[in-house]
Design a protein around this motif. Structure first.
Motif, PDB file in Angstrom:
ATOM      1  N   GLN A 122       0.830  -1.209   0.000  1.00  0.00           N
ATOM      2  CA  GLN A 122       0.000   0.000   0.000  1.00  0.00           C
ATOM      3  C   GLN A 122       0.859   1.251   0.000  1.00  0.00           C
ATOM      4  OE1 GLN A 122      -2.313  -1.118   3.513  1.00  0.00           O
ATOM      5  NE2 GLN A 122      -4.194  -1.135   2.282  1.00  0.00           N
ATOM      6  N   MET A 123       1.979   1.208   0.694  1.00  0.00           N
ATOM      7  CA  MET A 123       2.886   2.354   0.711  1.00  0.00           C
ATOM      8  C   MET A 123       3.497   2.586  -0.665  1.00  0.00           C
ATOM      9  SD  MET A 123       4.793   1.707   4.358  1.00  0.00           S
ATOM     10  CE  MET A 123       5.797   3.190   4.254  1.00  0.00           C
ATOM     11  N   ILE A 124       3.848   1.516  -1.349  1.00  0.00           N
ATOM     12  CA  ILE A 124       4.420   1.630  -2.693  1.00  0.00           C
ATOM     13  C   ILE A 124       3.394   2.212  -3.651  1.00  0.00           C
ATOM     14  CG2 ILE A 124       5.257   0.300  -4.673  1.00  0.00           C
ATOM     15  CD1 ILE A 124       6.599  -1.608  -2.670  1.00  0.00           C
ATOM     16  N   THR A 125       2.164   1.745  -3.567  1.00  0.00           N
ATOM     17  CA  THR A 125       1.099   2.258  -4.424  1.00  0.00           C
ATOM     18  C   THR A 125       0.877   3.740  -4.186  1.00  0.00           C
ATOM     19  OG1 THR A 125      -0.013   0.103  -4.504  1.00  0.00           O
ATOM     20  CG2 THR A 125      -1.349   2.047  -5.012  1.00  0.00           C
ATOM     21  N   ARG A 164      18.083   6.256 -15.850  1.00  0.00           N
ATOM     22  CA  ARG A 164      18.477   5.490 -14.660  1.00  0.00           C
ATOM     23  C   ARG A 164      17.586   4.277 -14.437  1.00  0.00           C
ATOM     24  NH1 ARG A 164      18.985   2.614 -10.942  1.00  0.00           N
ATOM     25  NH2 ARG A 164      19.639   3.050  -8.797  1.00  0.00           N
ATOM     26  N   TYR A 165      16.279   4.449 -14.621  1.00  0.00           N
ATOM     27  CA  TYR A 165      15.338   3.363 -14.338  1.00  0.00           C
ATOM     28  C   TYR A 165      14.693   2.779 -15.589  1.00  0.00           C
ATOM     29  CZ  TYR A 165      15.831   4.798  -9.488  1.00  0.00           C
ATOM     30  OH  TYR A 165      16.347   5.096  -8.247  1.00  0.00           O
ATOM     31  N   ASN A 166      15.178   3.215 -16.754  1.00  0.00           N
ATOM     32  CA  ASN A 166      14.660   2.696 -18.028  1.00  0.00           C
ATOM     33  C   ASN A 166      13.139   2.870 -18.107  1.00  0.00           C
ATOM     34  OD1 ASN A 166      14.752   1.474 -20.574  1.00  0.00           O
ATOM     35  ND2 ASN A 166      14.446  -0.588 -19.721  1.00  0.00           N
ATOM     36  N   VAL A 167      12.697   4.099 -17.916  1.00  0.00           N
ATOM     37  CA  VAL A 167      11.270   4.417 -17.925  1.00  0.00           C
ATOM     38  C   VAL A 167      11.007   5.617 -18.821  1.00  0.00           C
ATOM     39  CG1 VAL A 167      10.871   3.501 -15.613  1.00  0.00           C
ATOM     40  CG2 VAL A 167      11.497   5.920 -15.896  1.00  0.00           C
ATOM     41  N   THR A 184       6.244   2.014 -17.034  1.00  0.00           N
ATOM     42  CA  THR A 184       6.988   2.901 -16.131  1.00  0.00           C
ATOM     43  C   THR A 184       6.621   2.614 -14.685  1.00  0.00           C
ATOM     44  OG1 THR A 184       7.270   4.686 -17.746  1.00  0.00           O
ATOM     45  CG2 THR A 184       7.288   5.306 -15.411  1.00  0.00           C
ATOM     46  N   LYS A 185       5.321   2.504 -14.428  1.00  0.00           N
ATOM     47  CA  LYS A 185       4.858   2.217 -13.065  1.00  0.00           C
ATOM     48  C   LYS A 185       5.369   0.856 -12.604  1.00  0.00           C
ATOM     49  CE  LYS A 185       0.608   4.904 -13.728  1.00  0.00           C
ATOM     50  NZ  LYS A 185      -0.870   4.855 -13.758  1.00  0.00           N
ATOM     51  N   ASP A 186       5.371  -0.123 -13.498  1.00  0.00           N
ATOM     52  CA  ASP A 186       5.836  -1.461 -13.133  1.00  0.00           C
ATOM     53  C   ASP A 186       7.323  -1.446 -12.785  1.00  0.00           C
ATOM     54  OD1 ASP A 186       3.306  -2.457 -13.553  1.00  0.00           O
ATOM     55  OD2 ASP A 186       3.725  -3.185 -15.586  1.00  0.00           O
ATOM     56  N   ASN A 187       8.125  -0.735 -13.588  1.00  0.00           N
ATOM     57  CA  ASN A 187       9.569  -0.666 -13.327  1.00  0.00           C
ATOM     58  C   ASN A 187       9.866   0.002 -11.989  1.00  0.00           C
ATOM     59  OD1 ASN A 187       9.983  -1.863 -15.776  1.00  0.00           O
ATOM     60  ND2 ASN A 187      11.227  -0.216 -16.655  1.00  0.00           N
ATOM     61  N   LEU A 188       9.179   1.105 -11.740  1.00  0.00           N
ATOM     62  CA  LEU A 188       9.408   1.813 -10.479  1.00  0.00           C
ATOM     63  C   LEU A 188       8.862   1.020  -9.296  1.00  0.00           C
ATOM     64  CD1 LEU A 188       8.703   5.515 -11.521  1.00  0.00           C
ATOM     65  CD2 LEU A 188      10.905   4.420 -11.098  1.00  0.00           C
ATOM     66  N   ARG A 189       7.769   0.294  -9.505  1.00  0.00           N
ATOM     67  CA  ARG A 189       7.230  -0.547  -8.436  1.00  0.00           C
ATOM     68  C   ARG A 189       8.246  -1.618  -8.041  1.00  0.00           C
ATOM     69  NH1 ARG A 189       2.253  -1.418  -6.398  1.00  0.00           N
ATOM     70  NH2 ARG A 189       1.329  -0.084  -8.013  1.00  0.00           N
ATOM     71  N   ILE A 213       8.099  12.346  -6.774  1.00  0.00           N
ATOM     72  CA  ILE A 213       8.846  11.104  -6.656  1.00  0.00           C
ATOM     73  C   ILE A 213      10.125  11.185  -7.482  1.00  0.00           C
ATOM     74  CG2 ILE A 213       7.622   9.962  -8.575  1.00  0.00           C
ATOM     75  CD1 ILE A 213       7.844   7.348  -6.997  1.00  0.00           C
ATOM     76  N   VAL A 214      10.096  11.968  -8.559  1.00  0.00           N
ATOM     77  CA  VAL A 214      11.277  12.123  -9.414  1.00  0.00           C
ATOM     78  C   VAL A 214      12.405  12.811  -8.648  1.00  0.00           C
ATOM     79  CG1 VAL A 214      12.196  13.193 -11.507  1.00  0.00           C
ATOM     80  CG2 VAL A 214       9.898  12.182 -11.528  1.00  0.00           C
ATOM     81  N   LEU A 215      12.109  13.937  -8.017  1.00  0.00           N
ATOM     82  CA  LEU A 215      13.129  14.651  -7.248  1.00  0.00           C
ATOM     83  C   LEU A 215      13.586  13.838  -6.045  1.00  0.00           C
ATOM     84  CD1 LEU A 215      11.684  18.289  -7.273  1.00  0.00           C
ATOM     85  CD2 LEU A 215      13.581  17.387  -8.635  1.00  0.00           C
ATOM     86  N   SER A 216      12.659  13.105  -5.439  1.00  0.00           N
ATOM     87  CA  SER A 216      13.004  12.309  -4.255  1.00  0.00           C
ATOM     88  C   SER A 216      13.988  11.204  -4.606  1.00  0.00           C
ATOM     89  CB  SER A 216      11.737  11.715  -3.634  1.00  0.00           C
ATOM     90  OG  SER A 216      10.867  12.736  -3.201  1.00  0.00           O
TER      91      SER A 216
END
Length: 285
Positions: A122-125, A164-167, A184-189, A213-216
């Protein structure tokens, strides 16, 4: 009048974004109320120390009393470096305990008590939802100076995270924002799943401070410094201040407070991650 028009345009442009985050903000308001339940209190201890329990966790001792969370649990942290950092917060307090300045303690309390009873998934979502309203993905189409400033300052960060994350993330001047691909969401998840519960607590805190989330991730990965990430998160505000002026003390206070909260969140992520490099360096210093 022109100043009011510029601000009104900004408000209209962000109206859709605000409507999408209102429900999400209810969660963070709950956590904020929880963490600031007692804003100040008279200092009731002399000495602060840490000790290791039989299970390997570290505890904070205020004189002879063990620190507990607002929920009544024994306050324990997973490693010595974090225990030292928290103990330093308590030791730095003077006659009055100002809990709103004790960001690491608040983050530990949140991780231990989990006041909203959320799972790691839930936190990831929740973190990924910020992609839909990410600060640096929403662009203005005027004035020209701000358009160019956003392009020059934000585009390099977007290009970095995409590589960096191939998104693919992109940006848009539409009130609907950019269309974020499911890939993109799947890769970052998958990346966020590598964080433990404590580290996710810190990352989510940083994301809420920067509204991005990008800056973080750019800051956590050390692509950006805390100062750079905070400045980029306030780019439009800084542009308006340079153009119209500001109440100097208020601006400086807001900036320093945001830096302090963001830095604490980033430190918390690193101190609670599986990697021991930062923890060892802190102990050596």
């Amino acid at each position: 009048m022109l100043r009011c028009i510029v601000r009104l345009q900004s408000q209209v442009g962000n109206a859709f974004s605000l409507s999408k985050v209102c429900l999400r903000n209810q969660h963070y308001e709950c956590v904020a109320r929880y963490s600031a339940a007692t804003a100040e209190r008279k200092r009731f201890y002399q000495d602060v120390s840490i000790s290791q329990s039989e299970g390997g966790l570290y505890e904070i001792n205020l004189d002879q009393r063990k620190l507990k969370t607002p929920g009544g649990k024994l306050f324990t942290v997973p490693n010595e470096a974090l225990a030292i950092a928290v103990a330093t917060e308590w030791d730095a307090q003077r006659d009055t305990l100002k809990f709103y300045t004790m960001h690491l303690t608040t983050l530990c309390n949140t991780a231990l008590d989990n006041p909203t009873q959320r799972s790691k998934e839930q936190m990831i979502t929740a973190a990924l939802k910020f992609l839909e309203t990410d600060t640096i993905c929403y662009r203005v189409d005027e004035p020209h100076g701000l358009v160019e400033l956003q392009k020059n300052e934000w585009d390099p960060v977007l290009q970095w995270i995409e590589k960096r994350y191939n998104v693919a993330i992109g940006s848009s001047a539409s009130i609907l924002g950019p269309e974020i691909p499911e890939a993109t969401k799947d890769n970052l998840r998958q990346h966020l799943k590598s964080y433990n519960f404590w580290s996710l607590t810190g990352l989510e805190y940083v994301i809420t401070q920067l509204k991005s989330i990008v800056l973080s991730l750019g800051m956590i990965d050390r692509h950006l410094s805390v100062e750079q990430a905070v400045l980029l998160s306030r780019l439009e505000e800084e542009y308006q201040i340079r153009r119209w002026g500001n109440v100097e003390w208020a601006h400086d206070y807001d900036m320093y407070e945001l830096r302090a909260r963001t830095a604490a969140g980033a430190l918390f992520v690193h101190l609670t991650s599986e990697s021991s490099t930062v923890k060892h360096k802190l102990l050596q210093d």
